[in-house]
Design an enzyme around this catalytic site. Structure first.
Site, short mmCIF file in Angstrom:
data_model
loop_
_atom_site.label_atom_id
_atom_site.label_comp_id
_atom_site.label_asym_id
_atom_site.label_seq_id
_atom_site.Cartn_x
_atom_site.Cartn_y
_atom_site.Cartn_z
N GLU A 420 -36.95 -80.39 14.71
CA GLU A 420 -35.53 -80.54 14.37
C GLU A 420 -34.72 -79.59 15.24
OE1 GLU A 420 -32.32 -80.09 10.67
OE2 GLU A 420 -34.47 -79.77 10.30
N ASN A 475 -29.28 -83.59 14.03
CA ASN A 475 -28.31 -83.73 12.94
C ASN A 475 -26.98 -84.27 13.45
OD1 ASN A 475 -29.55 -82.26 10.43
ND2 ASN A 475 -30.05 -80.98 12.21
N GLU A 507 -30.43 -87.38 11.80
CA GLU A 507 -30.28 -86.98 10.41
C GLU A 507 -28.80 -86.98 10.01
OE1 GLU A 507 -32.16 -83.33 9.37
OE2 GLU A 507 -33.96 -83.72 10.55
N ASP A 537 -30.60 -86.41 5.12
CA ASP A 537 -30.87 -84.97 4.95
C ASP A 537 -30.30 -84.47 3.63
OD1 ASP A 537 -31.81 -82.50 5.61
OD2 ASP A 537 -30.18 -82.00 6.98
N GLU A 594 -38.29 -79.97 2.80
CA GLU A 594 -37.75 -78.83 3.56
C GLU A 594 -37.92 -77.53 2.78
OE1 GLU A 594 -34.02 -80.22 6.10
OE2 GLU A 594 -33.67 -80.58 3.97
#
Length: 646
Positions: A420, A475, A507, A537, A594
Site C-alpha cells: 500500500e 488510496n 482503495e 478501505d 488492517e
C-alpha cells in the site's frame, strides 16, 4: 337609483383603495383650498363697494379662516403615516366638508350676484365655472366628493340662472351646466380607471412580495434559503456592530443522510429533510433563524450566546431520533454542528461563516454527531492550516512529495501480495508534514487531484520494479472518484506506465463514497472495466455500509484497525470481524485486516479464517529501496525451508 346612490358611496371594504385615495388627497386638497382662497378673494374685490361689507368682507374672512385651518391640517397630515383605522371616517369628513363648502360658496356667490354690473356678473359666472372645475379635479380621486360638488354646483347654479332675464347669462349658465355634466362623466370614468389601477398595483405588489418570498424560501422545507440566511446574517452583524446583542452562526450537516437518500430514494430523502427542518425549527423556535443552505446542510443565526451547549445538544438529540419514511420503515441519521460566536470568532459575516464551517469540519472529523464551538485553539489550527495550504499551493510537488510502502501479506503462505502506497510530504519551509494533516487540507483547497497525479505516477514507477505477483494498492480521495474525467486520468496513467491494470488496487473510503454514491458507482465501474481492482478501505466505520456496498463493483474489503486493536480481549470485536468476514464471503470479496501489531492478533485472526493481513507485525511503511530488500529477504526465507526439506 341604487346605481346612483353607489356613486356617492365610499368603498370602505377596499382598504387599499382608501389608502390610495388618502395619499392622493393629501397632495391635492391643500391646492383646492389655495384655489378657493384666491378665487374668492378676487370675487370679493370685484364686488367691494358694490355690495355691503357684511356680504363681501365678513363671509370672505370666515371662508379664508376655514381654508387656512383645513390647509394646515392637510399639510400636517402629509408628514404623518396613514392611520388605517380612521381612513373611512376621514374620507367621509372630506365628502361632507366638500358638500358644505360647495353650498356655502354657491350661496355666497348667488347673494353677491345681484349687486354687480354686467362685468361683475360675468366674473361671478366665471368664478363659478373655474372654481368648480378646479375643485372637482382636486377631488377626482374621491368620486363621492367630486360628484357631490358637481351636483350641488349644477343644481344651485341652474336654480340661480333660471331666475335671470338676461339671455346671454342664461346661455352662459347652460354652457356651464353642460360642462359640469361632461365633468361628471369624466369623474366616473377616471375613478373607474383609478380603481382598476390601484387593484393592479395591489396585485403587482402581492406578486412582488410572493416572488420575494419564494426567492428567499426553500420550497422543500419552507425554511429560509441560502440567500435569506446570508441576508439575516448581514443584518445581525450590522446590529451587533451598532452595539446590540451578540449572535452565533451555526452550520449543521446531517450525518448519514446520503446513504438514506440512495437506499430509499429521493422521496424518502425529501421527507427526512422536511422532518429535520421541522425538528430544527422546534428546537430553535423564536431564538433565531433556521435556514436550509442546500442539500443536507442547514444554517442557524442565534440571538445571544447563552446556553449554546444546551442548544447544540438539543439539536443533535432531536435529529438523532429515528425518522419515519413515507413507505414504511425508519431511517437513523445524526448531525454535526459548527458554531461561531460574534465577536469572539470574528466581526464580519463571511468570517463567521468560515469559522463555523471550520468548526463543523472539526466536528465531522473528530466528534461526529456533536456540536463544536469555534475557539482560539481552532483559530490557531486554522492559521496553521492556512500556512500549510499556501505552502502546498507553491510546492514543487514532484520534488517534495514521496511515498512509503506497507506490505499486505498472505499470512498462510508468508508472502507479500501487495504494497500500500502511503503519501509523505517534506516542505522546504515547514519540514515533514503528516498526511493526516496535509491530505484533508489539500482536499478542502482543491489541490488533491494534482497531488494524486504526482503520487500515482511515483507509485506506478515503483511497482514496475516489484515481482509480477506483488500488486500496488493506492488510496483515492473524494475528488478522485467524483467524475469520469478523474477515472480516465487514472486509467491513462496506468497505460502510460506499462504496468498491467490487474496489478493495481485502488482503495476508496466509505466517507468518500457517501458524498455521492451514484457518481462513485459510475466511476468505480469504469475503473473496474479496465481490469483495476477496487478495495473499500476502513470498512465498518461509515454509515449504512450494507445499504450500498452490494451495489459497488468491489473486489476487497479492508477491515478498519479500530476493530482489531481489542480483538484478543473483546468478544464484541471478534463478533463484528466475524460478521464482516461472512459478508465478504457472501459477496465473493477478499478481506484484508488492517492494524495487526502482535503475533497473538495474527494467529487469532488466521484462526477465524482471515488470510490477507496488514500491520506493523508484518512490516512498517518503508521507502522504495527498502521494499526491494524486503522482498529479497522474503524470497530467501521462502527458499530456506525448501532446502531444508531437500
Amino acid at each position: 337609483m341604487q346605481t346612483i346612490v353607489d356613486l356617492f358611496r365610499i368603498e370602505t371594504d377596499n382598504a387599499d383603495l382608501m389608502r390610495a385615495q388618502m395619499r392622493a388627497l393629501r397632495n391635492q386638497v391643500p391646492l383646492l383650498y389655495v384655489i378657493l382662497a384666491i378665487n374668492s378673494t378676487a370675487i370679493a374685490v370685484t364686488y367691494l363697494g358694490a355690495a355691503p361689507n357684511w356680504l363681501t368682507i365678513y363671509p370672505l374672512g370666515g371662508l379664508l379662516l376655514l381654508c387656512a385651518l383645513r390647509f394646515g391640517m392637510w399639510l400636517r397630515g402629509r408628514r404623518q403615516p396613514i392611520d388605517d383605522t380612521r381612513l373611512a371616517a376621514k374620507l367621509r369628513l372630506t365628502v361632507g366638508l366638500a358638500g358644505a363648502l360647495a353650498v356655502g360658496f354657491m350661496a355666497w356667490g348667488s347673494a353677491l350676484f345681484g349687486y354687480g354690473d354686467a362685468y361683475a356678473q360675468a366674473h361671478m359666472l366665471f368664478y363659478f365655472g373655474t372654481t368648480t372645475i378646479a375643485c372637482v379635479l382636486c377631488l377626482v380621486h374621491l368620486r363621492a366628493a367630486a360628484l357631490l360638488v358637481t351636483a350641488i354646483v349644477t343644481v344651485l347654479f341652474c336654480l340661480h340662472v333660471s331666475r335671470l332675464d338676461n339671455q346671454v347669462m342664461r346661455a352662459i349658465g347652460l354652457n356651464l351646466v353642460i360642462v359640469c355634466a361632461a365633468l361628471a362623466f369624466v369623474i366616473v370614468a377616471y375613478y373607474r380607471d383609478f380603481t382598476r389601477l390601484i387593484g393592479q398595483q395591489v396585485e403587482l405588489e402581492r406578486l412582488s412580495r410572493e416572488n420575494l418570498r419564494l426567492a428567499n424560501l426553500d420550497t422543500l422545507t419552507e425554511l429560509p434559503n441560502r440567500r435569506s440566511f446570508f441576508a439575516s446574517l448581514d443584518r445581525s452583524a450590522a446590529e451587533a456592530e451598532a452595539g446590540r446583542q451578540p449572535f452565533v452562526v451555526g452550520l449543521i450537516d446531517l450525518d448519514g443522510f446520503k446513504p438514506v437518500n440512495d437506499a430509499h430514494g429521493h422521496g424518502a430523502g425529501d421527507a427526512v429533510l422536511q422532518e429535520a427542518a421541522r425538528r430544527l425549527q422546534g428546537v430553535v423556535g423564536e431564538a433565531g433563524v433556521v435556514a436550509r443552505l442546500g442539500g443536507d446542510e442547514f444554517g442557524l443565526v442565534l440571538r445571544g450566546a447563552t446556553a449554546l451547549a444546551a442548544t447544540g445538544e438539543a439539536i443533535c438529540g432531536a435529529l438523532a431520533v429515528p425518522f419515519r419514511l413515507p413507505h414504511g420503515g425508519t431511517a437513523q441519521i445524526g448531525a454535526s454542528i459548527g458554531f461561531a460566536a460574534y465577536p469572539e470568532a470574528g466581526h464580519k459575516a463571511a468570517q463567521l461563516v468560515e469559522r463555523a464551517d471550520y468548526a463543523l469540519y472539526h466536528a465531522k472529523t473528530h466528534s461526529r454527531g456533536a456540536a463544536i464551538l469555534f475557539t482560539e485553539e481552532h483559530e490557531r489550527l486554522l492559521r496553521t492550516q492556512s500556512v500549510i495550504e499556501q505552502a502546498l499551493r507553491h510546492a514543487d510537488l514532484p520534488r517534495e512529495l514521496s511515498l512509503v510502502f506497507q506490505p499486505i501479506v498472505d499470512a498462510r503462505r508468508g508472502r507479500t501480495v501487495a504494497f500500500e502506497a502511503l503519501a509523505r510530504w517534506t516542505s522546504p519551509e515547514l519540514g515533514p508534514i503528516s498526511p493526516a494533516v496535509f491530505i484533508p487540507i489539500a482536499e478542502r483547497a482543491g489541490l488533491i487531484t494534482r497531488i494524486t497525479a504526482v503520487l500515482f505516477g511515483q507509485a506506478l514507477a515503483a511497482a514496475r520494479a516489484w515481482p509480477e505477483r506483488v500488486a500496488l494498492s493506492f488510496n483515492l480521495s473524494m475528488a478522485d472518484i467524483a467524475s469520469p474525467q478523474a477515472a480516465a486520468a487514472l486509467i491513462a496513467a496506468i497505460r502510460t506506465s506499462g504496468l498491467p491494470p490487474g496489478r493495481v488496487i485502488l482503495e476508496v473510503t466509505e466517507t468518500a463514497l457517501i458524498q455521492d454514491v451514484a457518481q462513485a458507482q459510475t466511476v468505480l465501474e469504469t475503473l473496474k472495466a479496465s481490469g483495476i481492482a477496487i478495495a473499500l478501505d476502513d470498512f465498518g466505520t461509515g454509515y449504512s455500509s450494507l445499504s450500498y456496498v452490494h451495489r459497488l463493483p468491489l473486489d476487497k474489503l479492508k477491515i478498519d484497525r479500530s476493530f482489531v486493536s481489542e480483538v484478543t480481549t473483546d468478544p464484541a470485536s471478534r463478533d463484528i470481524i466475524t460478521s464482516i468476514a461472512a459478508l465478504a464471503r457472501n459477496l465473493s470479496l477478499d478481506c484484508v485486516v488492517e492494524g495487526i501489531e502482535t503475533d497473538e492478533q495474527a494467529r487469532l485472526l488466521q484462526g477465524l479464517g482471515f488470510v490477507l493481513m496488514q500491520g506493523y507485525h508484518f512490516g512498517r511503511p518503508m521507502a522504495f529501496p527498502d521494499t526491494l530488500r524486503y522482498l529479497d529477504s522474503e524470497a530467501v526465507r521462502a527458499i530456506r525451508p525448501v532446502q531444508a526439506v531437500a
